[in-house]
Design a protein around this motif. Structure first.
Motif, PDB file in Angstrom:
ATOM      1  N   PRO A  34       9.118   3.054  -2.358  1.00  0.00           N
ATOM      2  CA  PRO A  34       7.688   3.213  -2.646  1.00  0.00           C
ATOM      3  C   PRO A  34       6.835   2.848  -1.435  1.00  0.00           C
ATOM      4  O   PRO A  34       7.194   1.961  -0.653  1.00  0.00           O
ATOM      5  CB  PRO A  34       7.458   2.241  -3.812  1.00  0.00           C
ATOM      6  CG  PRO A  34       8.791   2.119  -4.470  1.00  0.00           C
ATOM      7  CD  PRO A  34       9.797   2.212  -3.360  1.00  0.00           C
ATOM      8  N   TYR A  35       5.704   3.501  -1.294  1.00  0.00           N
ATOM      9  CA  TYR A  35       4.835   3.323  -0.124  1.00  0.00           C
ATOM     10  C   TYR A  35       4.502   1.854   0.127  1.00  0.00           C
ATOM     11  O   TYR A  35       4.559   1.379   1.266  1.00  0.00           O
ATOM     12  CB  TYR A  35       3.549   4.131  -0.340  1.00  0.00           C
ATOM     13  CG  TYR A  35       2.529   3.984   0.763  1.00  0.00           C
ATOM     14  CD1 TYR A  35       2.584   4.769   1.910  1.00  0.00           C
ATOM     15  CD2 TYR A  35       1.498   3.046   0.649  1.00  0.00           C
ATOM     16  CE1 TYR A  35       1.651   4.629   2.919  1.00  0.00           C
ATOM     17  CE2 TYR A  35       0.563   2.890   1.651  1.00  0.00           C
ATOM     18  CZ  TYR A  35       0.632   3.686   2.789  1.00  0.00           C
ATOM     19  OH  TYR A  35      -0.289   3.536   3.787  1.00  0.00           O
ATOM     20  N   THR A  36       4.147   1.137  -0.931  1.00  0.00           N
ATOM     21  CA  THR A  36       3.718  -0.252  -0.768  1.00  0.00           C
ATOM     22  C   THR A  36       4.870  -1.192  -0.423  1.00  0.00           C
ATOM     23  O   THR A  36       4.636  -2.333  -0.019  1.00  0.00           O
ATOM     24  CB  THR A  36       3.022  -0.761  -2.043  1.00  0.00           C
ATOM     25  OG1 THR A  36       3.898  -0.556  -3.166  1.00  0.00           O
ATOM     26  CG2 THR A  36       1.718  -0.005  -2.282  1.00  0.00           C
ATOM     27  N   GLN A  37       6.118  -0.727  -0.590  1.00  0.00           N
ATOM     28  CA  GLN A  37       7.269  -1.579  -0.309  1.00  0.00           C
ATOM     29  C   GLN A  37       7.894  -1.305   1.052  1.00  0.00           C
ATOM     30  O   GLN A  37       8.844  -1.967   1.450  1.00  0.00           O
ATOM     31  CB  GLN A  37       8.323  -1.391  -1.407  1.00  0.00           C
ATOM     32  CG  GLN A  37       7.855  -1.837  -2.780  1.00  0.00           C
ATOM     33  CD  GLN A  37       8.911  -1.618  -3.851  1.00  0.00           C
ATOM     34  OE1 GLN A  37      10.083  -1.406  -3.544  1.00  0.00           O
ATOM     35  NE2 GLN A  37       8.487  -1.656  -5.118  1.00  0.00           N
ATOM     36  N   LEU A  40       5.586  -2.293   7.606  1.00  0.00           N
ATOM     37  CA  LEU A  40       4.676  -1.619   8.528  1.00  0.00           C
ATOM     38  C   LEU A  40       5.428  -0.997   9.697  1.00  0.00           C
ATOM     39  O   LEU A  40       5.168   0.148  10.078  1.00  0.00           O
ATOM     40  CB  LEU A  40       3.629  -2.618   9.046  1.00  0.00           C
ATOM     41  CG  LEU A  40       2.592  -2.051  10.024  1.00  0.00           C
ATOM     42  CD1 LEU A  40       1.795  -0.920   9.373  1.00  0.00           C
ATOM     43  CD2 LEU A  40       1.660  -3.154  10.499  1.00  0.00           C
TER      44      LEU A  40
END
Length: 224
Positions: A34-37, A40
């Motif tokens: 998932p994007y939030t996981q 960076l």
């Protein structure tokens, strides 16, 4: 018996596969989470590789522009329509690539259907290019007669140049966008790797060559 496979399990797998393909179509590596996981640095790495490759490809556009520097110097008005022409080719190529990639994923098409797709996209490209060319032609003529822009005494030849260029560029875009997925599938790669940005980059460079070649043919002895 080791266990059961539920409908939810199958839907999760289908969703993951669809997500991976969509991310590749957008011009990046699959995030695999998932994007939030996604960290960076991993996000930068997965997106930076494709962006760097596409940037290097776009540098060929500058090379092509410099090759026709003399023509641009003689008729600066030609540069006004460069974004119009090459973006139309890139958009048509992205459309075709997305349609064919999805059709291959759904098994609506297989490798031996390439020639049937080629014929359809050749006709589609000609028709779409003709349609966009008509719009471009009348846009130039209308702007000239409304005194919104002065394209000079040879504005009709310029309008024909844009018209003919759009036919060639859009046709090439549709063919490139539709054939690249077949080529990659035949080589054993994921067709989604022929993402819309990659097709757009390819068509940008080729579109410039088509545009200025047509301009040399039509405007020779007048503006050029």
């Amino acid at each position: 018996m080791l266990g059961i496979v539920t409908v939810d399990d199958m839907l999760d797998v289908a969703q993951a596969e669809a997500t991976e393909d969509i991310q590749k179509l957008g011009g990046s590596e699959a995030l695999d989470a998932p994007y939030t996981q996604v960290g960076l640095w991993d996000m930068i790495r997965k997106r930076g590789g494709w962006l760097s490759a596409l940037f290097l490809g776009e540098m060929l556009t500058a090379t092509a522009m410099s090759f026709f520097e003399g023509e641009i110097a003689k008729a600066v008005v030609l540069a006004l329509f460069v974004p119009l022409v090459i973006s139309s080719g890139g958009n048509s190529g992205s459309q075709a690539a997305s349609l064919i990639i999805r059709a291959l994923a759904l098994r609506e098409l297989n490798l031996r259907d390439w020639f049937r797709v080629f014929r359809r996209e050749l006709i589609s490209g000609l028709a779409l290019g003709f349609m966009l060319g008509v719009i471009g032609f009348f846009r130039i003529v209308l702007w000239q007669h409304l005194h919104l822009t002065n394209y000079g005494p040879h504005y009709l030849l310029l309008a024909f140049t844009v018209w003919a260029s759009l036919i060639g560029v859009v046709m090439f875009g549709t063919l490139a966008g539709s054939m690249l997925p077949f080529i990659l599938r035949g080589l054993g790669f994921d067709p989604a790797a022929s993402s819309a940005p990659f097709v757009a980059t390819l068509v940008d460079v080729t579109g410039l060559c088509i545009y200025f070649s047509v301009a040399l043919l039509i405007l020779h002895g007048t503006l050029l």
